[in-house]
Motif scaffolding. Structure first.
Motif, PDB file in Angstrom:
ATOM      1  N   ASP A 457       0.844  -1.190   0.000  1.00 47.58           N
ATOM      2  CA  ASP A 457       0.000   0.000   0.000  1.00 47.58           C
ATOM      3  C   ASP A 457       0.882   1.243   0.000  1.00 47.58           C
ATOM      4  OD1 ASP A 457      -0.018   1.200   3.018  1.00 47.58           O
ATOM      5  OD2 ASP A 457       0.258  -0.977   3.029  1.00 47.58           O
ATOM      6  N   GLY A 500      -5.909  11.796  -8.656  1.00 47.86           N
ATOM      7  CA  GLY A 500      -6.110  10.955  -7.488  1.00 47.86           C
ATOM      8  C   GLY A 500      -4.848  10.218  -7.107  1.00 47.86           C
ATOM      9  N   SER A 503      -4.179   3.491  -4.012  1.00 45.21           N
ATOM     10  CA  SER A 503      -4.030   2.830  -2.720  1.00 45.21           C
ATOM     11  C   SER A 503      -2.792   1.949  -2.680  1.00 45.21           C
ATOM     12  CB  SER A 503      -5.263   1.969  -2.420  1.00 45.21           C
ATOM     13  OG  SER A 503      -6.411   2.767  -2.299  1.00 45.21           O
ATOM     14  N   GLY A 509      -7.047   0.490  -6.951  1.00 46.39           N
ATOM     15  CA  GLY A 509      -7.723   1.369  -5.999  1.00 46.39           C
ATOM     16  C   GLY A 509      -7.448   2.820  -6.260  1.00 46.39           C
ATOM     17  N   GLY A 511      -7.513   6.596  -6.638  1.00 48.61           N
ATOM     18  CA  GLY A 511      -8.378   7.599  -6.034  1.00 48.61           C
ATOM     19  C   GLY A 511      -8.775   7.290  -4.614  1.00 48.61           C
ATOM     20  N   ASN A 512      -8.361   6.128  -4.104  1.00 49.95           N
ATOM     21  CA  ASN A 512      -8.737   5.756  -2.735  1.00 49.95           C
ATOM     22  C   ASN A 512      -7.548   5.814  -1.781  1.00 49.95           C
ATOM     23  OD1 ASN A 512     -11.391   5.167  -3.508  1.00 49.95           O
ATOM     24  ND2 ASN A 512     -10.758   3.144  -4.258  1.00 49.95           N
ATOM     25  N   ASP A 514      -4.503   7.372   0.662  1.00 49.92           N
ATOM     26  CA  ASP A 514      -4.507   8.343   1.749  1.00 49.92           C
ATOM     27  C   ASP A 514      -3.688   9.563   1.323  1.00 49.92           C
ATOM     28  OD1 ASP A 514      -4.548   9.768   4.048  1.00 49.92           O
ATOM     29  OD2 ASP A 514      -3.766   8.183   5.340  1.00 49.92           O
ATOM     30  N   GLU A 515      -4.355  10.572   0.784  1.00 51.91           N
ATOM     31  CA  GLU A 515      -3.648  11.739   0.257  1.00 51.91           C
ATOM     32  C   GLU A 515      -3.026  12.595   1.348  1.00 51.91           C
ATOM     33  OE1 GLU A 515      -6.398  13.691  -2.386  1.00 51.91           O
ATOM     34  OE2 GLU A 515      -5.783  12.406  -4.051  1.00 51.91           O
TER      35      GLU A 515
END
Length: 976
Positions: A457, A500, A503, A509, A511-512, A514-515
């Motif tokens: 991740d 984005g 993940s 994933g 756009g999902n 943790d920005e």
């Protein structure tokens, strides 16, 4: 008018001087102040008496290697010593300080001279060597990279003693531009004058070319270039962190929050040389050390920071990886102190914090094996993957936590020179490198867990990339090409142009992700001109979230590190340089002219770096024929190497002229210039055809792949599949590894042919059982068996015993005794010839041995006498007696006694002799019977033997009983 001019000149001096001396020592600043005051007095006198001659300005004393305001050295620096890491002024007649003055004046070193050749001086030397085309790879021992040898000394002398200006240009200050004073001295924005010919040559290191759009030709730079607009970075965090340090790590407050807070403070200190950041970090580090388990007496009571895992609800864990997250910023703090020469100042607690870090790291030696760190046994129920499988089941640490400990080891090696730390950092780096899959498009994918198919991740990947960056700096496992691959991974998988943050590093994933962690990736954005903007945009979207957590400070700290650096300064990416070109990720320089050596397109003024060979290319001008489209295209197409073994890698490179497009090969998009690497298992032919307004050209290259037959592995050797083994059997063994097993056996045992069902054995301090399905399971150790930690024992107690070893102890006992459940307080026992006493603190101490007990030397005995006794053994003897008798205080000269069925006599030299044994009577009697009956000796006391004894007794006047008693024995011994 004169007054206004004088004060204006003074103002200019006052404004320029702080910029030049912002990093100098207090004594340097005081000297500058004295000079300025003297100049002020002279100007005032000249104003009062305009007709008088101007007074000469006082000049401060100059040292060899000092620089004036024009950037010219006062004297030549002609170094006589070869200088390297850990040398001092005392050993080199002050030449280390001379070297540091030169490096600082040229912009390679920030701190003032310390007289000690440390890690930062070595790094500065490397940058200077790379920028001066001396050497840019290897180590001080192999190539001289980082050490000052004859070539480097000559280059320094040439730069200082010639009439040419030094590499770093003097700053140009516009006196009309108002400068707002601030409480802290600002860093200067320097616009260097472009040299007429490049004096800075790029270092010779491989750099893979990347596909970039064809830029418009750049005009000749006759004047100073306009610096590019800096990337808008989030506001830097305040030096005083607005939240307190947590009391403990039980909710992972230290591991995943405070660690980021500490690292952000140290990064800001590194960037600004502002010790107030370190002061804040110092106080918080001491609070964290105070919250350690052994300081609080909870959980493991080890020098670790346990936490209660949120998944299971009751899982106290103290493992090397989570500790490393806490220890890493501490080691960065110590390196920052060393860089600023503050480690000797007691107020920074350098030694205290260093020893606390070392103690915690060394406490995890039990978790180390040849592949990295193992998670402890008490962590096996603490983490579950997405399929609810246990991930900490006596296996290795996940990559991100192993990488965190790798960073700790790398920093400890830089601090102490301990080779164990360097070796462990190298093992972790090699393990991570071995798990990376390099895709045809140049990006990377690697798993989160060694045995897990899930990709890493992006939140944790930052930790590994940071470790890769440090390993590269230390020359361990990774190369500059790997840093370029990181950039491609971020651009293609993590921060793609579609927007984005993903993940996972695989791009899943999208756009999902943790920005709120996006800012931490800014140091890894390389020559992709859009990537830094994408990362900054992702961070900006998450500003509200990041303001509440420790990693929010860290992302802002990283964002603040983006800056416009002057010509000759150290750099990693083009965007950091005012000149817009970072040669091979090391030194800011101007784009080169035609025929200059280059590594990427941005190195060249024309925007074209072509004709690649061995990782380097040559700047070429954009031909006029290409614009008019009348000439036929050309194609240079190579594979290096062109012959490899199966599973090896080759790099395919191509460059063209007069072409507008090319047929793409796998992993490319049809660019007219570029390169791509492949892992091949069979012969492969790559075709390429390029076209342009003037025609087309095509070429094929073939890479020959030789097939290597693997050698079959012997029984007991680690394997991954059955076909690797001579026996054709590869079974699971201890520590989640597999081993070759003999075809006649049932379970794996490392280093042996194997074992049968139901067998047990010990490996690396743990006991294993061979199950009927050919698996092995780890079993807990019984009382009295040697152990290394409490969680290996059935009783859950592992206490110190004899000979500096630990043993499992029954929960109802107090001290360890090898081979037994243990003993109670005050009890004593013998082991390997020594007497041991059970103390009230559950330790055992070795004591003196009582009379009659077995000994090896006289100093083991209470009596100070250790004499030879029966069966070639020695026993302690009372000082008033003469010979040893097992189990008694001893006997006097001439005495006899029976021991284990044999009779012994005490001789006058304190030795004992065996005078009879239970078998002697039978054999003697049998011999007598043989003499009497003329028969063979049988060894049995039957009728013939009894008849012979009767005859023997009658002959020698002994009562004829037919049995061998004392008188018969004495007569037999006398005769035979």
């Amino acid at each position: 008018m004169l007054k206004r001019t004088a004060l204006s000149g003074l103002g200019l001096v006052l404004l320029v001087s702080p910029l030049l001396v912002s990093a100098q020592s207090i004594s340097d600043l005081q000297a500058q102040i004295n000079v300025l005051l003297a100049q002020l007095q002279a100007l005032q006198q000249q104003q009062a008496n305009p007709t008088s001659s101007p007074l000469p300005s006082p000049v401060p004393p100059r040292e060899p290697g000092d620089y004036d305001e024009a950037g010219t050295s006062s004297t030549c620096i002609d170094l006589q010593y070869n200088l390297k890491y850990r040398m001092t002024d005392a050993r080199t007649e002050g030449e280390v300080s001379l070297l540091q003055r030169f490096l600082r004046a040229e912009g390679y070193l920030k701190p003032g001279p310390s007289g000690f050749f440390g890690v930062y001086t070595e790094m500065a030397v490397k940058v200077f060597q790379a920028g001066s085309d001396i050497v840019s790879y290897g180590s001080p021992a192999t190539t001289g990279y980082g050490a000052v040898g004859p070539k480097t000394r000559a280059k320094i002398k040439e730069a200082i003693c010639s009439s040419a200006a030094p590499i770093a240009s003097s700053p140009t200050i516009n006196p009309i531009t108002p400068i707002t004073p601030s409480s802290s001295i600002p860093s200067p924005v320097i616009a260097p004058v472009a040299p007429t010919s490049p004096t800075l040559q790029p270092p010779t290191v491989p750099y893979p070319t990347t596909t970039v759009p064809t830029p418009s030709p750049r005009p000749p730079q006759l004047t100073s270039p306009t610096p590019p607009a800096p990337v808008t970075a989030p506001t830097l965090a305040t030096k005083s962190v607005p939240w307190a340090v947590a009391a403990n790590n039980e909710s992972r407050d230290y591991t995943w929050s405070e660690s980021y807070t500490l690292l952000s403070l140290v990064l800001d200190a590194e960037r600004t040389n502002d010790t107030s950041y370190l002061a804040e970090a110092h106080d918080r580090i001491l609070a964290v050390v105070g919250g350690r388990d052994d300081r609080r007496g909870v959980f493991s009571r080890k020098p670790s920071w346990s936490f209660t895992d949120l998944t299971s609800g009751s899982c106290p864990v103290a493992d090397p990886g989570t500790d490393a997250m806490v220890l890493y910023p501490m080691t960065r703090y110590l390196l920052a102190l060393k860089k600023l020469a503050l480690e000797g100042d007691a107020k920074w607690d350098f030694v205290t914090i260093r020893d606390a870090v070392t103690e915690s790291v060394r406490g995890h030696r039990i978790n180390w094996n040849t592949n990295g760190y193992r998670s402890p046994a008490d962590a096996k129920d603490c983490y579950l993957d997405s399929a609810r499988r246990k991930m900490y089941d006596f296996g290795l640490e996940p990559f991100n936590l192993d990488a965190a400990m790798g960073s700790v080891h790398a920093n400890l090696y830089a601090l102490t020179g301990n080779l164990e730390d360097r070796d462990k950092a190298a093992v972790i780096a090699q393990q991570l490198a071995s798990q990376i899959t390099k895709l045809p498009d140049g990006a990377w994918v690697w798993p989160y867990w060694r045995a897990s198919p899930e990709p890493e991740d992006t939140g944790h990947a930052y930790i590994e990339l940071d470790f890769i960056d440090q390993a590269y700096e230390a020359g361990i496992a990774f190369t500059f090409s790997d840093l370029a691959a990181i950039t491609k991974t971020l651009a293609l998988k993590v921060f793609p142009a579609s927007g984005g943050m993903a993940s996972f590093v695989s791009g899943e994933g999208l756009g999902n992700g943790d920005e709120s962690l996006a800012g931490m990736y800014l140091p890894f954005s390389s020559t992709d001109s859009n990537l830094m903007g994408r990362i900054t945009a992702a961070h900006d979207r998450a500003k509200a979230k990041t303001s509440l957590a420790g990693y929010g400070l860290l992302t802002r700290s990283y964002a603040a590190r983006v800056e416009n650096r002057p010509y000759g300064a150290a750099c990693r990416v083009d965007d950091q340089c005012v000149t817009g070109s970072c040669f091979a990720g090391k030194v800011c320089g101007y784009p080169l002219g035609s025929s200059s050596t280059c590594y990427k397109h941005s190195d060249c003024a024309s925007g074209l770096c072509a004709e690649f060979s061995g990782g380097t290319g040559r700047c070429i001008d954009r031909p006029a024929a290409q614009a008019s489209g009348t000439s036929a295209p050309t194609l240079t197409f190579t594979a290096n190497p062109s012959e490899i073994q199966s599973g090896g890698r080759t790099t395919v490179s191509w460059s063209t002229t007069n072409a507008t497009s090319c047929t793409p090969i796998p992993g490319t998009s049809g660019a007219i210039t570029g390169e791509v690497s492949y892992t091949l298992t069979e012969n492969t032919t790559f075709p390429m055809a390029c076209t342009g307004p003037g025609g087309s050209v095509s070429k094929n290259i073939t890479v020959t792949v030789s097939q290597v037959q693997p050698t079959k592995l012997a029984d007991g050797v680690e394997c991954s599949s059955y076909d690797q083994c001579q026996s054709n059997y590869c079974y699971a063994g201890p520590e989640n590894k597999k081993y070759c097993v003999n075809r006649d056996l049932n379970c794996a045992q490392p280093g042996t042919k194997g074992v049968t069902f139901g067998s047990t054995y010990t490996y690396n301090g743990s006991q294993y059982l061979c199950n009927t399905d050919s698996s092995v399971t780890r079993s807990l150790l019984s009382d009295g068996v040697e152990c290394s930690s409490y969680d290996q024992c059935q009783s859950n107690y592992c206490y110190p015993g004899p000979e500096n070893k630990n043993y499992c102890v029954n929960r109802n006992m107090q001290c360890a005794q090898p081979g037994s459940p243990g003993v109670l307080f005050g009890a004593s026992y013998q082991y390997n010839g020594s007497q041991y006493l059970c103390n009230t603190d559950s330790s055992v101490t070795r004591g003196l041995i009582s009379d009659g007990l077995e000994c090896n030397s006289y100093d083991q005995c209470q009596s100070n006498y250790c004499y030879a006794g029966p069966e070639n053994k020695k026993y302690c003897v009372n000082r008033d007696l003469n010979c040893a008798q097992p189990g008694t205080v001893g006997v006097t000269f001439g005495s006899t006694y029976t021991y284990n069925g044999s009779q012994y006599r005490c001789n006058t030299d304190s030795s004992v002799t065996k005078v009879s044994s239970s078998g002697t009577e039978t054999n003697l009697a049998s011999a007598v019977a043989a003499l009497v009956h003329n028969s063979e000796i049988s060894g049995n006391f039957y009728d013939h033997t009894r008849e012979g004894v009767l005859a023997f007794q009658t002959k020698y006047g002994i009562n004829p009983t037919g049995y061998v008693g004392p008188m018969t024995r004495a007569q037999l011994n006398e005769l035979y």
